[in-house]
Design a protein around this motif. Structure first.
Motif, PDB file in Angstrom:
ATOM      1  N   ALA A 187      40.932  43.792 105.088  1.00  0.00           N
ATOM      2  CA  ALA A 187      39.504  43.450 105.125  1.00  0.00           C
ATOM      3  C   ALA A 187      38.945  43.225 103.720  1.00  0.00           C
ATOM      4  O   ALA A 187      38.311  42.208 103.458  1.00  0.00           O
ATOM      5  N   TYR A 188      39.138  44.194 102.813  1.00  0.00           N
ATOM      6  CA  TYR A 188      38.595  44.069 101.457  1.00  0.00           C
ATOM      7  C   TYR A 188      39.320  45.026 100.514  1.00  0.00           C
ATOM      8  O   TYR A 188      40.005  45.951 100.952  1.00  0.00           O
ATOM      9  N   CYS A 189      39.144  44.792  99.214  1.00  0.00           N
ATOM     10  CA  CYS A 189      39.652  45.696  98.178  1.00  0.00           C
ATOM     11  C   CYS A 189      38.545  45.935  97.165  1.00  0.00           C
ATOM     12  O   CYS A 189      37.736  45.038  96.883  1.00  0.00           O
ATOM     13  N   GLN A 190      38.518  47.140  96.617  1.00  0.00           N
ATOM     14  CA  GLN A 190      37.501  47.509  95.631  1.00  0.00           C
ATOM     15  C   GLN A 190      38.174  47.958  94.344  1.00  0.00           C
ATOM     16  O   GLN A 190      39.150  48.719  94.387  1.00  0.00           O
ATOM     17  N   LEU A 191      37.632  47.505  93.223  1.00  0.00           N
ATOM     18  CA  LEU A 191      38.065  47.977  91.917  1.00  0.00           C
ATOM     19  C   LEU A 191      37.269  49.235  91.593  1.00  0.00           C
ATOM     20  O   LEU A 191      36.038  49.237  91.647  1.00  0.00           O
ATOM     21  N   LEU A 192      37.998  50.307  91.276  1.00  0.00           N
ATOM     22  CA  LEU A 192      37.378  51.569  90.891  1.00  0.00           C
ATOM     23  C   LEU A 192      37.660  51.805  89.415  1.00  0.00           C
ATOM     24  O   LEU A 192      38.807  51.716  88.980  1.00  0.00           O
ATOM     25  N   ILE A 218      33.526  46.470  91.638  1.00  0.00           N
ATOM     26  CA  ILE A 218      33.645  45.114  92.179  1.00  0.00           C
ATOM     27  C   ILE A 218      34.344  45.211  93.533  1.00  0.00           C
ATOM     28  O   ILE A 218      35.269  46.003  93.708  1.00  0.00           O
ATOM     29  N   THR A 219      33.929  44.361  94.477  1.00  0.00           N
ATOM     30  CA  THR A 219      34.603  44.262  95.771  1.00  0.00           C
ATOM     31  C   THR A 219      35.118  42.842  95.958  1.00  0.00           C
ATOM     32  O   THR A 219      34.402  41.876  95.708  1.00  0.00           O
ATOM     33  N   ASN A 220      36.373  42.741  96.376  1.00  0.00           N
ATOM     34  CA  ASN A 220      36.977  41.462  96.734  1.00  0.00           C
ATOM     35  C   ASN A 220      37.026  41.425  98.263  1.00  0.00           C
ATOM     36  O   ASN A 220      37.783  42.168  98.879  1.00  0.00           O
ATOM     37  N   ASN A 221      36.204  40.574  98.870  1.00  0.00           N
ATOM     38  CA  ASN A 221      36.147  40.475 100.324  1.00  0.00           C
ATOM     39  C   ASN A 221      37.172  39.515 100.909  1.00  0.00           C
ATOM     40  O   ASN A 221      37.256  39.375 102.125  1.00  0.00           O
TER      41      ASN A 221
END
Length: 190
Positions: free
Chosen positions: A140-145, A156-159
């Motif tokens: 679904a998505y990935c988030q940079l932490l 940042i979120t990559n949808n």
């Protein structure tokens, strides 16, 4: 050949009587193309007036059959293993049958696998590309932490990440040392 008026009326009456027994099915849940994080699934539907028995069909095979209350909301619960399925409801009313639309669902119990792929520890520019690799069938998505003030925070979120390929976050950073990670979730919110 012309039919006498009495026969025409009788023919129309018979046709309308057969149509009145047809059952219109309203599927409520799960939604089409649902991805669920649990094996216990509740199939919820509304058979219309006249339905007597309804069956859950999974991948084209009858799974469970139950008597129904005409016009009431019904639920059939079923345990499913991880995988993809097609499902529908088949109801009988007197001697006629009616089948719902076919919906798809997936049971996904496995969280996404993420590997941080950026090899560099230091950068000569403030614009940084952080590369990660993710594997997940229902991504679904990935988030940079990033480590901001002592704890990892989403920045940042990559949808639209792509499973099975390197993906990149590009970010502007100030000159200091950072800890970073990537959190990816599937459509089942894992």
């Amino acid at each position: 050949m012309r039919l006498p008026p009495k026969q025409i009326i009788l023919l129309l009456f018979t046709l309308s009587a057969q149509l009145s027994y047809a059952t219109q099915l309203d599927l409520i849940s799960p939604e089409d193309n649902a991805v669920l994080p649990q094996q216990q699934v509740s199939f919820v539907f509304n058979p219309s007036q006249g339905a007597q028995n309804c069956s859950l069909l999974i991948n084209g095979l009858t799974n469970k059959t139950m008597q129904v209350d005409p016009g009431g909301q019904e639920t059939i619960a079923q345990m499913l293993h991880e995988g993809s399925y097609e499902w529908a409801i088949l109801c009988t009313a007197n001697s006629s049958e009616s089948i719902s639309a076919v919906r798809k669902l997936a049971i996904d119990l496995t969280p996404a696998k993420v590997r941080l792929a950026t090899q560099q520890k230091a950068f000569n520019t403030s614009t940084v590309q952080l590369v990660y690799y993710v594997e997940e069938a229902n991504l679904a998505y990935c988030q940079l932490l990033l480590d901001l003030q002592g704890s990892l925070k989403e920045v940042i979120t990559n949808n639209t990440p792509v499973s099975g390929k390197n993906n990149t976050f590009q970010i502007e950073l100030q000159d200091r040392e950072y800890t970073w990670n990537v959190l990816c979730a599937d459509k089942a919110a894992q």
